[in-house]
Design a protein around this motif. Structure first.
Motif, PDB file in Angstrom:
ATOM      1  N   UNK A 111       0.951  -1.350  -0.008  1.00 17.91           N
ATOM      2  CA  UNK A 111      -0.146   0.118  -0.130  1.00 17.91           C
ATOM      3  C   UNK A 111       0.972   1.338  -0.148  1.00 17.91           C
ATOM      4  N   UNK A 112       1.866   1.270   0.640  1.00 18.74           N
ATOM      5  CA  UNK A 112       2.918   2.380   0.675  1.00 18.74           C
ATOM      6  C   UNK A 112       3.557   2.548  -0.618  1.00 18.74           C
ATOM      7  N   UNK A 113       3.847   1.435  -1.225  1.00 17.70           N
ATOM      8  CA  UNK A 113       4.512   1.472  -2.507  1.00 17.70           C
ATOM      9  C   UNK A 113       3.626   1.935  -3.389  1.00 17.70           C
ATOM     10  N   UNK A 114       2.218   1.665  -3.503  1.00 20.35           N
ATOM     11  CA  UNK A 114       1.326   2.118  -4.270  1.00 20.35           C
ATOM     12  C   UNK A 114       1.296   3.879  -4.215  1.00 20.35           C
ATOM     13  N   UNK A 115       1.339   4.356  -3.071  1.00 21.87           N
ATOM     14  CA  UNK A 115       1.145   5.674  -2.601  1.00 21.87           C
ATOM     15  C   UNK A 115       2.540   6.548  -3.411  1.00 21.87           C
ATOM     16  N   UNK A 116       3.573   5.699  -3.095  1.00 25.18           N
ATOM     17  CA  UNK A 116       4.954   6.321  -3.315  1.00 25.18           C
ATOM     18  C   UNK A 116       5.037   6.672  -5.247  1.00 25.18           C
ATOM     19  N   UNK A 117       4.215   5.661  -5.789  1.00 19.32           N
ATOM     20  CA  UNK A 117       4.323   5.602  -7.185  1.00 19.32           C
ATOM     21  C   UNK A 117       3.081   6.513  -7.849  1.00 19.32           C
ATOM     22  N   UNK A 118       1.890   6.462  -7.016  1.00 16.34           N
ATOM     23  CA  UNK A 118       0.943   7.031  -7.894  1.00 16.34           C
ATOM     24  C   UNK A 118       0.096   8.199  -7.322  1.00 16.34           C
ATOM     25  N   UNK A 119       0.473   8.658  -6.065  1.00 16.63           N
ATOM     26  CA  UNK A 119      -0.169   9.713  -5.355  1.00 16.63           C
ATOM     27  C   UNK A 119       0.777  11.069  -4.913  1.00 16.63           C
ATOM     28  N   UNK A 120       0.021  12.108  -5.177  1.00 14.42           N
ATOM     29  CA  UNK A 120       0.885  13.553  -4.902  1.00 14.42           C
ATOM     30  C   UNK A 120       1.284  13.340  -3.503  1.00 14.42           C
ATOM     31  N   UNK A 121       2.636  13.689  -3.249  1.00 12.35           N
ATOM     32  CA  UNK A 121       3.060  13.679  -1.680  1.00 12.35           C
ATOM     33  C   UNK A 121       2.809  12.293  -1.140  1.00 12.35           C
ATOM     34  N   UNK A 122       2.774  11.359  -1.750  1.00 18.14           N
ATOM     35  CA  UNK A 122       2.444  10.112  -1.230  1.00 18.14           C
ATOM     36  C   UNK A 122       3.233   9.636  -0.085  1.00 18.14           C
ATOM     37  N   UNK A 123       4.506  10.062  -0.255  1.00 20.00           N
ATOM     38  CA  UNK A 123       5.518   9.685   0.909  1.00 20.00           C
ATOM     39  C   UNK A 123       5.318  10.538   2.185  1.00 20.00           C
ATOM     40  N   UNK A 124       4.374  11.308   2.177  1.00 24.64           N
ATOM     41  CA  UNK A 124       3.986  12.024   3.606  1.00 24.64           C
ATOM     42  C   UNK A 124       3.088  11.543   4.126  1.00 24.64           C
ATOM     43  N   UNK A 125       2.533  10.287   3.821  1.00 30.68           N
ATOM     44  CA  UNK A 125       1.363   9.451   4.411  1.00 30.68           C
ATOM     45  C   UNK A 125       1.912   8.174   4.971  1.00 30.68           C
ATOM     46  N   UNK A 126       1.483   7.721   6.094  1.00 30.65           N
ATOM     47  CA  UNK A 126       1.866   6.540   6.922  1.00 30.65           C
ATOM     48  C   UNK A 126       0.570   5.893   6.913  1.00 30.65           C
ATOM     49  N   UNK A 127       0.788   4.469   6.647  1.00 29.96           N
ATOM     50  CA  UNK A 127      -0.267   3.554   6.708  1.00 29.96           C
ATOM     51  C   UNK A 127      -0.933   3.628   8.069  1.00 29.96           C
ATOM     52  N   UNK A 128      -2.353   3.673   8.341  1.00 28.80           N
ATOM     53  CA  UNK A 128      -2.972   3.567   9.661  1.00 28.80           C
ATOM     54  C   UNK A 128      -3.665   2.350   9.787  1.00 28.80           C
ATOM     55  N   UNK A 129      -4.418   1.845   9.098  1.00 24.30           N
ATOM     56  CA  UNK A 129      -5.352   0.720   9.218  1.00 24.30           C
ATOM     57  C   UNK A 129      -5.653   0.182   7.696  1.00 24.30           C
ATOM     58  N   UNK A 130      -5.907  -1.095   7.792  1.00 23.73           N
ATOM     59  CA  UNK A 130      -6.060  -1.857   6.572  1.00 23.73           C
ATOM     60  C   UNK A 130      -7.274  -2.685   6.945  1.00 23.73           C
ATOM     61  N   UNK A 131      -8.360  -2.546   6.171  1.00 24.90           N
ATOM     62  CA  UNK A 131      -9.778  -3.269   6.249  1.00 24.90           C
ATOM     63  C   UNK A 131      -9.962  -4.085   4.998  1.00 24.90           C
ATOM     64  N   UNK A 132      -9.106  -5.452   5.090  1.00 30.96           N
ATOM     65  CA  UNK A 132      -9.226  -6.375   4.074  1.00 30.96           C
ATOM     66  C   UNK A 132     -10.698  -6.707   3.535  1.00 30.96           C
TER      67      UNK A 132
END
Length: 274
Positions: A111-132
């Motif tokens: 999920x963090x890899x996805x943000x790094x590649x696809x989201x503006x300023x994605x590296x400035x967010x941290x994963x809090x919760x995953x509801x699979x």
């Protein structure tokens, strides 16, 4: 003279002064409260008697109040032609024309890899919760690896389909982040645990599994879209029956912070898709 701008500056200056004076008062009060009375059991002894356990605690943590501006999105924030953005001021709802495959939904780093590649300023967010089960991952914005807890202006959520492909995300963001004061040592974790224990919030035979420093919202100056954030301890507790609880405590003043309303809004949002 721009009177509205001048007035906003005065509001922020007086707010900072109020925070400083109140922090100074509470710090002296907490120091007085922490003085042990001869013959009284220490907090360590009381926790041991109630079989409340914890692991290694963070030490020498320092922080300060910070301010930031709520970001207003524009079309230029989303140059990727595969992303169709519906912008409502400070909220961006983005749909992928061609869904993006996640590497492995059972591995949180996907999920963090996805943000790094696809989201503006994605590296400035941290994963809090995953509801699979609901196929949703929630991220909180961070500064110096310290999360902004349940801040509706600093969060990101992604949604994926049954083929493990991200189909959309929603984003809010705070930028122009600045420190208000010099860094100073915050209330130590053991004293935070003592505060929770004194309030009767730590139940017998429970275990404190996680305690980490982040930020929560102190005030939101809507006229200027400015937020003031305060250092906050996040404490996660596992009860004897296997259930979990979490608490947030002002790291400067020792007050318990109730952010349940923001928490529920963040977790119960209806995406409107299957």
């Amino acid at each position: 003279m721009d009177w509205n701008r001048t007035k906003s500056i005065f509001i922020i200056v007086f707010l900072i002064l109020d925070i400083f004076l109140y922090s100074l008062y509470l710090k002296r009060y907490n120091e007085a409260q922490s003085v042990e009375i001869p013959g009284e059991r220490t907090i360590e002894t009381r926790l041991k008697d109630d079989k409340i356990t914890y692991g290694a605690l963070p030490s020498n943590e320092s922080a300060t109040y910070i301010t930031g501006k709520v970001h207003k999105f524009t079309g230029s924030d989303f140059p990727d032609k595969n992303q169709q953005a519906n912008i409502n001021g400070t909220l961006a709802h983005v749909v992928f024309i061609n869904p993006v495959k996640l590497r492995n939904i059972n591995d949180n780093t996907s999920f963090t890899e996805f943000l790094h590649t696809n989201v503006k300023e994605g590296d400035s967010y941290a994963l809090w919760k995953v509801d699979r089960e609901e196929r949703v991952a929630i991220f909180f914005q961070k500064k110096n690896n310290q999360m902004f807890y349940y801040n509706e202006s600093a969060s990101l959520k992604i949604k994926w389909n049954m083929d493990d492909e991200v189909i959309m995300y929603e984003q809010t963001m705070i930028d122009n982040i600045e420190e208000i004061e010099q860094q100073e040592t915050v209330i130590p974790p053991l004293q935070i645990i003592q505060t929770l224990y004194a309030k009767g919030l730590l139940k017998a035979e429970s275990r404190i599994t996680h305690i980490k420093l982040g930020y929560s919202t102190f005030s939101n100056l809507t006229q200027t879209q400015t937020q003031v954030l305060i250092p906050t301890w996040e404490v996660q507790v596992k009860l004897a029956d296997g259930e979990s609880e979490e608490y947030f405590v002002d790291a400067m003043e020792g007050k318990i912070i109730d952010i349940q309303e923001d928490k529920q809004e963040g977790e119960e949002e209806d995406w409107g898709v299957e």
